[in-house]
Design an enzyme around this catalytic site. Sequence first.
Site, PDB file in Angstrom:
ATOM      1  N   ASP A   1       0.845  -1.124   0.065  1.00  0.00           N
ATOM      2  CA  ASP A   1       0.110  -0.050   0.100  1.00  0.00           C
ATOM      3  C   ASP A   1       0.948   1.203   0.036  1.00  0.00           C
ATOM      4  O   ASP A   1       1.708   1.378   0.549  1.00  0.00           O
ATOM      5  CB  ASP A   1      -0.860  -0.211   0.993  1.00  0.00           C
ATOM      6  CG  ASP A   1      -2.106   1.047   1.268  1.00  0.00           C
ATOM      7  OD1 ASP A   1      -3.002   1.152   0.558  1.00  0.00           O
ATOM      8  OD2 ASP A   1      -1.869   1.861   2.168  1.00  0.00           O
TER       9      ASP A   1
ATOM     10  N   GLU B   1      15.086 -14.497  -0.697  1.00  0.00           N
ATOM     11  CA  GLU B   1      15.352 -15.338   0.257  1.00  0.00           C
ATOM     12  C   GLU B   1      14.347 -16.529   0.782  1.00  0.00           C
ATOM     13  O   GLU B   1      14.561 -17.799   0.342  1.00  0.00           O
ATOM     14  CB  GLU B   1      15.523 -14.663   1.704  1.00  0.00           C
ATOM     15  CG  GLU B   1      15.920 -15.575   2.875  1.00  0.00           C
ATOM     16  CD  GLU B   1      15.903 -14.814   4.226  1.00  0.00           C
ATOM     17  OE1 GLU B   1      16.189 -13.579   4.152  1.00  0.00           O
ATOM     18  OE2 GLU B   1      15.192 -15.387   5.165  1.00  0.00           O
TER      19      GLU B   1
HETATM   20  C1  GLC Z   1      -4.435   2.886  -0.652  1.00  0.00           C
HETATM   21  C2  GLC Z   1      -5.587   1.956  -0.620  1.00  0.00           C
HETATM   22  C3  GLC Z   1      -6.518   2.803   0.084  1.00  0.00           C
HETATM   23  C4  GLC Z   1      -6.416   3.453   1.348  1.00  0.00           C
HETATM   24  C5  GLC Z   1      -5.007   4.310   0.987  1.00  0.00           C
HETATM   25  C6  GLC Z   1      -4.444   4.452   2.661  1.00  0.00           C
HETATM   26  O1  GLC Z   1      -4.707   3.940  -1.495  1.00  0.00           O
HETATM   27  O2  GLC Z   1      -5.613   1.389  -1.613  1.00  0.00           O
HETATM   28  O3  GLC Z   1      -7.860   2.140  -0.148  1.00  0.00           O
HETATM   29  O4  GLC Z   1      -7.156   4.239   1.638  1.00  0.00           O
HETATM   30  O5  GLC Z   1      -4.094   3.339   0.567  1.00  0.00           O
HETATM   31  O6  GLC Z   1      -4.088   3.540   3.320  1.00  0.00           O
END
Ligand code: GLC
Length: 560
Positions: free
Chosen positions: A222, A272
């Site tokens: 993310d 790894e």
């Molecule tokens: C990313 C995710 C989204 C989330 C954001 C904050 O963009 O896809 O859904 O709100 O990160 O974590």
Amino acid sequence: MTADAISPNPSGRPGDMLGWWRTSVIYQVYVRSFQDSDGDGVGDLGGVRARLPYLRSLGVDAIWLNPFYASPQHDHGYDVSDHLAVHHEYGDLAAFDRLVRDAHRLDLKVIVDVVPNHCSIEHAWFTAAVAAGPGSPERRRFHFADGRGQYGELPPNNWRSIFGGPAWHRISEPDGTPGQWYLHTFAPEQADFNWRHPEVTEHFEAVLRFWLDRGVDGLRIDVAHGLHKRDGLPDHEFAIDDELTGDPVNPHAWNQPEVHDVWRSWRALAEEYTEQTGRERVLIGEVGVLDTAELASYQRPDELHQSFFFEFLRAPWSAESLSQVIDRGLGTVAAHDSPVAWVLNNHDMPRSVTRYAGGAPGVSPGDVNLGLTRARAAALLMLALPGSVYLYQGEELGLPEVVDLPDAVLTDPMFRRTGGARRGRDGCRVPLPWTSAGDAFGFSPAGSHTPPWLPQPEWFAHYSVDRQLESGESMLQLYREALALRHRVRALAAGRFRWLSTEPGVLAFTRGDNVACVVNFSSRPVCAPVGSQLLLGSDPEVGDKVPPNGAGWFLLDAGS
Ligand code: GLC
Ligand code: MG
């Protein structure tokens, strides 16, 4: 069909070969909205497990699970309070282990989400930081700072949150006095980690090992352009753009060079595991940078395996824009020998049917029939491009966005924090319709009394899985046939890509020697390639001609 166009291996599945991710089709499961197995109106891991046979018969190679970790759910799991535990609504670790075991038995790989930029303010580290007071070692794991102004009443800098409002929130100190501020580039319930702190690095290495040890095949990362902030957290003239656009454009807050060190060390860790277990583990980044060359730099050979190519999703429906985007993908993103990860839908964007229909959340559904026709053609376009493909649940059903959810049911922090200026992402997260009858269209078990966490509109019946399985011409059948062909006709997944010259408003290209894809964006029908045989059309009218907003896959030397 000629013999060499067809793989001798009837399944053609990449199996455990190294490089499986290079051509795979990965299905994104938004756990909360996929299938509820215990009747609480919320999807769960048991529900995902129960639907694995559906995913197997759809023909995908892997699933990616959105965050299912312990979380107060202010951003539906992207506010993680314990990275090593399962959120109680979704199940427990045993349920996760059962899901992975069954997925692997069905030859489906499992990718999980990792959220390293921030954590929930209910995370033990954050509550400890608040309790420990200013200047404490606990506060240094986050970005705490004194406010500006005479009484510290103003945020420490002018950065804005992607979800709207200042990127800072002021706490009360343990003695009750107004205190320091902490940085949150997303919602105030999501505190940004200080990635210059060695304990943060160590923490995430342990998180990665925990899930890799449980057998996951990959990690979706993310906000992979986040993590580090410019030293000193300086103001930026255009900091407001993050709030206005919802894109990470403040150059002090995003895309710092140091982040690449993290991806190099995570890649080494993945390698790894690959070496020790003989099963390749992969990293796919959500990299929000807008410049294509910058994006490509995240997938250098010793960094992330791949990153989503969002330019494809953002491109309007036109031959010109899509051909340019495809060229940038194949030329720039894939320049480091890391194939493009194509994507048309995810849990953050209005669904493609609605985008192509000219509709928008809170505005109108647009011309849904037109949107569906184009989305069918777009699916054939995407699935014929070199690289891997990420599908988002419901895309295979042609689900439109639910554009008219009432304000009162909206849960996305973006809606509240922008004062309604941005409607938010709930409309693509409405629980799936599995059956055309039944209270929650089969999302919850029969007899459940708790309604789905977001209301499903009546017209969802029309898009239900059971109804689409009965109709030979449904979107679901189209995806199933396309995925089956992608496995059977080797050139579709692995053949060389070459543009064909065509008339304006038409995109046509070949894969390998024998397969062509033609997509018609113009308002006139166009002829199929001479002497070709139709493999699959986006709608029944595709044959010798491809109608406007249609697409076809053709076998080229059918006559020989
Ligand atoms: C990313 C995710 C989204 C989330 C954001 C904050 O963009 O896809 O859904 O709100 O990160 O974590
Ligand atoms: Mg449930």
